[in-house]
Design an enzyme around this catalytic site. Structure first.
Site, short mmCIF file in Angstrom:
data_model
loop_
_atom_site.label_atom_id
_atom_site.label_comp_id
_atom_site.label_asym_id
_atom_site.label_seq_id
_atom_site.Cartn_x
_atom_site.Cartn_y
_atom_site.Cartn_z
N ALA A 66 0.87 -1.17 0.00
CA ALA A 66 0.00 0.00 0.00
C ALA A 66 0.91 1.23 0.00
O ALA A 66 2.06 1.16 0.44
CB ALA A 66 -0.88 -0.01 1.24
N GLY A 111 0.54 -4.86 0.88
CA GLY A 111 -0.66 -4.91 0.06
C GLY A 111 -0.47 -5.66 -1.25
O GLY A 111 -1.43 -6.19 -1.82
N GLU A 114 -0.90 -9.21 -0.39
CA GLU A 114 -2.33 -9.41 -0.11
C GLU A 114 -3.14 -9.49 -1.41
O GLU A 114 -4.11 -10.24 -1.51
CB GLU A 114 -2.83 -8.29 0.80
N GLU A 134 4.43 -4.91 7.40
CA GLU A 134 3.68 -3.81 8.01
C GLU A 134 4.15 -3.48 9.42
O GLU A 134 4.18 -2.32 9.82
CB GLU A 134 2.18 -4.11 8.02
#
Ligand code: CAA
Length: 257
Positions: A66, A111, A114, A134
């Protein structure tokens, strides 16, 4: 290279999506997610869809996570909205009725990992690096990693990755079942082409049914899931595809789906 954040190439129902932010290693910001979701909404409506490939622009990165710059100043409610947008978009990708293949051509972090976890197939180049880093940034995975990762690789390995934030190479990702194949970087495209040929040469309704049985069954108890399989198996006998597939076998020829 166009200025679109999601590039689309369509070849007879095989659609390739390229996340196009190479300068930020294809990090997922809200603009990328919005464009991806709009593309997926269009794909959901297509009956001719056979398979979807998703990859990152450039040779260095699939998706490096992200977008940290965008997240840095978010308040909790803004962070919740950002994660919800990503979860919704990633769910749309996962629920496409055809095989979805992640072509992981480099960094596949946070992300990005993911996103790959929501794909049916993950093919990695030998330079790919995976991880859920993260915790190194003071947060937890927010795009589904704490839930899809243990379902893919088991809770022990998922806990290892999400609590240490350590990165793993493509071969370790293969060993723990995070990806299906690792190929030399120069052979990634050729392998993807071969895989797509294989997937799209099979009965399209059967492939959709097989995906649906696995996905929907995973969320049910075994007896309900087996009943679902039986129902979907029986459905296969309602159309031409099964007749053609089995007749071709008996006539010792290739089926024409
Ligand atoms: N967000 C925003 N920008 C990113 C980014 C990210 N996740 N990852 C890389 N970039 C940017 C860098 O800031 C840099 O931009 P500038 O050139 O403008 O400085 C550019 O991409 C190239 O990156 P590097 O110079 O850092 O390249 P490198 O080869 O030295 O390192 C890397 C590559 C190891 C992937 C490193 O960029 C990195 O660690 N990136 C962050 C990875 C990460 O922590 N991802 C998880 C994000 S949090 C998340 O995803 C939460 C969630 O679940 C929702």
């Amino acid at each position: 290279m166009s200025d679109k954040l999601i590039e689309i190439a369509d070849n007879d129902g095989v659609v390739r999506l390229t996340i196009n932010r190479p300068k930020a290693l294809n990090a997922l910001n809200s603009a990328v997610l919005a464009e991806l979701e709009a593309v997926l909404v269009d794909l959901e409506r297509r009956d001719d869809l056979r398979a979807v490939l998703i990859t990152g622009s450039g040779e260095k990165s699939f998706v490096a996570g992200a977008d940290i710059t965008e997240m840095r100043d978010k308040a909790p409610e803004e962070a919740r909205a950002f994660a919800s947008q990503a979860l919704r978009t990633i769910k749309r990708l996962e629920l496409l009725p055809v095989p979805v293949v992640a072509l992981v051509n480099g960094f596949c972090l946070g992300g990005g990992c993911e996103l790959a976890l929501a794909c049916d197939w993950a093919v990695a180049s030998d330079n790919a690096i995976f991880g859920q880093p993260e915790v190194l940034l003071g947060v937890i995975p927010g795009f589904g990693g704490t839930q899809r990762l243990p379902r893919r690789v088991g809770p022990a390995m998922a806990l290892d990755l999400v609590t240490t934030g350590r990165k793993i190479d493509a071969n370790e990702a293969l060993r723990i079942g995070l990806v299906n194949r690792v190929v030399p970087q120069a052979e990634l495209e050729a392998y993807a082409e071969e895989l797509i040929k294989q997937l799209s040469g099979n009965g399209p309704l059967a492939v959709r049914g097989a995906k649906q049985a696995v996905h929907d069954g995973m969320d049910q108890d075994l007896d309900s899931a087996l009943a679902l399989e039986t129902a979907l198996f029986a459905c296969c006998f309602a159309g031409d595809e099964q007749t053609e597939g089995m007749t071709a076998f008996v006539e010792k020829r290739k089926p024409n789906f």
